[in-house]
Design an enzyme around this catalytic site. Structure first.
Site, PDB file in Angstrom:
ATOM      1  N   SER A  97       0.856  -1.186   0.000  1.00 38.96           N
ATOM      2  CA  SER A  97       0.000   0.000   0.000  1.00 38.96           C
ATOM      3  C   SER A  97       0.888   1.231   0.000  1.00 38.96           C
ATOM      4  O   SER A  97       1.592   1.490   0.975  1.00 38.96           O
ATOM      5  CB  SER A  97      -0.900   0.005   1.237  1.00 38.96           C
ATOM      6  N   LYS A 171      -7.448   1.503  -2.451  1.00 35.91           N
ATOM      7  CA  LYS A 171      -6.999   1.046  -1.133  1.00 35.91           C
ATOM      8  C   LYS A 171      -7.108   2.173  -0.102  1.00 35.91           C
ATOM      9  O   LYS A 171      -7.502   1.953   1.045  1.00 35.91           O
ATOM     10  CB  LYS A 171      -5.556   0.542  -1.231  1.00 35.91           C
ATOM     11  N   LYS A 239       0.230   5.171   8.453  1.00 35.57           N
ATOM     12  CA  LYS A 239       0.851   5.444   7.142  1.00 35.57           C
ATOM     13  C   LYS A 239      -0.237   5.633   6.083  1.00 35.57           C
ATOM     14  O   LYS A 239      -0.192   6.571   5.277  1.00 35.57           O
ATOM     15  CB  LYS A 239       1.758   4.273   6.741  1.00 35.57           C
TER      16      LYS A 239
HETATM   17  P1  NA7 Z   1       5.034  -6.273   7.772  1.00 31.40           P
HETATM   18  O1  NA7 Z   1       4.797  -7.614   8.340  1.00 31.40           O
HETATM   19  O2  NA7 Z   1       5.676  -5.210   8.645  1.00 31.40           O
HETATM   20  O3  NA7 Z   1       5.876  -6.462   6.442  1.00 31.40           O
HETATM   21  C1  NA7 Z   1       6.612  -5.428   5.836  1.00 31.40           C
HETATM   22  C2  NA7 Z   1       7.538  -6.067   4.839  1.00 31.40           C
HETATM   23  O4  NA7 Z   1       8.296  -5.041   4.181  1.00 31.40           O
HETATM   24  C3  NA7 Z   1       8.560  -7.003   5.499  1.00 31.40           C
HETATM   25  O5  NA7 Z   1       8.779  -8.084   4.614  1.00 31.40           O
HETATM   26  C4  NA7 Z   1       9.790  -6.091   5.605  1.00 31.40           C
HETATM   27  O6  NA7 Z   1      10.990  -6.817   5.717  1.00 31.40           O
HETATM   28  C5  NA7 Z   1       9.674  -5.367   4.291  1.00 31.40           C
HETATM   29  N1  NA7 Z   1      10.457  -4.142   4.185  1.00 31.40           N
HETATM   30  C6  NA7 Z   1      10.282  -2.983   4.857  1.00 31.40           C
HETATM   31  N2  NA7 Z   1      11.168  -2.060   4.457  1.00 31.40           N
HETATM   32  C7  NA7 Z   1      11.925  -2.644   3.496  1.00 31.40           C
HETATM   33  C8  NA7 Z   1      13.009  -2.206   2.688  1.00 31.40           C
HETATM   34  N3  NA7 Z   1      13.490  -0.956   2.778  1.00 31.40           N
HETATM   35  N4  NA7 Z   1      13.545  -3.073   1.790  1.00 31.40           N
HETATM   36  C9  NA7 Z   1      13.058  -4.329   1.696  1.00 31.40           C
HETATM   37  N5  NA7 Z   1      12.035  -4.810   2.435  1.00 31.40           N
HETATM   38  C10 NA7 Z   1      11.477  -3.974   3.324  1.00 31.40           C
HETATM   39  O7  NA7 Z   1       3.696  -5.596   7.253  1.00 31.40           O
HETATM   40  P2  NA7 Z   1       2.458  -6.200   6.425  1.00 31.40           P
HETATM   41  O8  NA7 Z   1       2.835  -7.512   5.815  1.00 31.40           O
HETATM   42  O9  NA7 Z   1       1.260  -6.115   7.282  1.00 31.40           O
HETATM   43  O10 NA7 Z   1       2.309  -5.080   5.311  1.00 31.40           O
HETATM   44  C11 NA7 Z   1       2.807  -5.190   3.992  1.00 31.40           C
HETATM   45  C12 NA7 Z   1       2.053  -4.221   3.109  1.00 31.40           C
HETATM   46  O11 NA7 Z   1       0.663  -4.614   3.028  1.00 31.40           O
HETATM   47  C13 NA7 Z   1       2.038  -2.781   3.602  1.00 31.40           C
HETATM   48  O12 NA7 Z   1       2.135  -1.917   2.490  1.00 31.40           O
HETATM   49  C14 NA7 Z   1       0.679  -2.666   4.290  1.00 31.40           C
HETATM   50  O13 NA7 Z   1       0.199  -1.330   4.293  1.00 31.40           O
HETATM   51  C15 NA7 Z   1      -0.200  -3.605   3.522  1.00 31.40           C
HETATM   52  P3  NA7 Z   1      11.478  -7.333   7.182  1.00 31.40           P
HETATM   53  O14 NA7 Z   1      10.740  -8.621   7.401  1.00 31.40           O
HETATM   54  O15 NA7 Z   1      11.097  -6.274   8.182  1.00 31.40           O
HETATM   55  O16 NA7 Z   1      12.948  -7.518   7.068  1.00 31.40           O
END
Ligand code: NA7
Length: 293
Positions: A97, A171, A239
């Protein structure tokens, strides 16, 4: 498209079960996550784990991203090598999102490299992700959407809502309704309980009426049983609210209910340690407001 190779980048709370459903539907999936253990957890279902996002994307016909926000998605695409390694003609499906303007920008930059793009954010939380019943709101070209239907349908119910960015706009519409509904459901649960009624019985009584909703049933139950383990974290809800207000500002619109929920979630996060709690945790902020914490 038969037997496409799929790369799934971002296997967090939502991405993990979504990728699992692609594997269960028989798709070939290479998974990558910044915290590697979360991608490796999909191994028993048949996923290959990649060492970097670029490596995951290199052989893929479809690259799905499911990360926190627009800057994280842009970082993956344009700084961590995904756009550089994707095959010409491959499709990037961003299910994160993010702001509509960011989605349009990503689509434009990918198009310049011969790559297709769909913005396809979801609603339904971790329960919907696990049950493959997510509402999937897609923005992008109709022919690309049609090609992606079998893949998207393995995770939920896809609907094309317009051109690039329209999925994100949809969304944000969803999140504005969810935020305001959670706010009033919290007040209703507190009001009913304090008045001496059984909030669970009231939720049952309201089923099917005008005030019924998934928020009333699921989040209302969370509030009265005190279960604030994150299905969707409050930091994520804030957010989305910020993104609604930024888009509204560029459209010259005032959205007073959404403004109100922004200040409530900001207080919950900044003063009451709510960032990682479920967005139904705004009930705790309401208790605090009433001196009942
Ligand atoms: P989560 O469980 O906090 O997942 C966020 C994911 O994003 C997680 O895999 C993070 O990796 C990843 N992440 C965050 N920043 C980065 C960067 N800079 N580079 C690569 N990967 C990153 O949230 P949700 O699954 O609930 O949400 C995901 C989306 O769906 C979000 O847009 C919501 O609004 C709806 P990590 O595991 O922390 O290493």
């Amino acid at each position: 498209m038969t037997q496409p190779q799929i790369a799934f980048l971002g296997t967090g709370l939502m991405g993990g079960p979504m990728a699992a459903n692609l594997l269960k539907a028989g798709f070939s999936v290479t998974a990558w996550n910044r915290t590697a253990a979360k991608a490796q957890a999909l191994g028993p279902l048949g996923a290959r784990a990649a060492a970097s996002p670029g490596a995951a994307a290199a052989d893929a016909d479809i690259v799905i991203t499911m990360v926190s926000d627009g800057p994280a998605a842009a970082d993956l695409l344009f700084s961590q090598g995904v756009a550089d390694t994707m095959k010409r003609g491959a499709v990037l499906v961003d299910m994160s999102s993010i702001k509509p303007a960011e989605a349009r920008d990503h689509a434009e930059r990918l198009r310049a490299r011969g790559l297709d793009h769909l913005d396809a954010p979801v609603s339904g939380g971790t329960r919907g992700a696990e049950a493959a019943s997510l509402a999937i709101m897609a923005g992008g070209d109709a022919d690309v959407f049609e090609r992606l239907l079998p893949v998207l349908s393995a995770m939920g119910r896809p609907v094309r809502v317009g051109p690039h960015g329209a999925g994100q706009l949809s969304k944000l519409t969803n999140q504005a309704i969810v935020a305001a509904t959670i706010g009033i459901v919290a007040e209703a649960m507190l009001f009913a309980g304090k008045g001496g009624a059984d909030p669970a019985a009231i939720r049952a009584a309201l089923k099917g009426g005008f005030a019924d909703s998934i928020v009333l049933q699921q989040h209302g139950e969370r509030m009265t049983t005190g279960n604030f383990a994150p299905g969707a974290a409050s930091r994520t809800q804030l957010k989305d609210i910020e993104n609604v207000l930024s888009e509204a500002q560029s459209l010259g619109l005032a959205l007073p209910l959404v403004e109100h929920m922004r200040s409530r979630y900001a207080r919950f996060i900044d003063e009451l340690d709510g960032a990682g709690k479920d967005h139904s945790g705004i009930y705790l902020e309401l208790l605090d407001l009433n001196g009942m914490a």
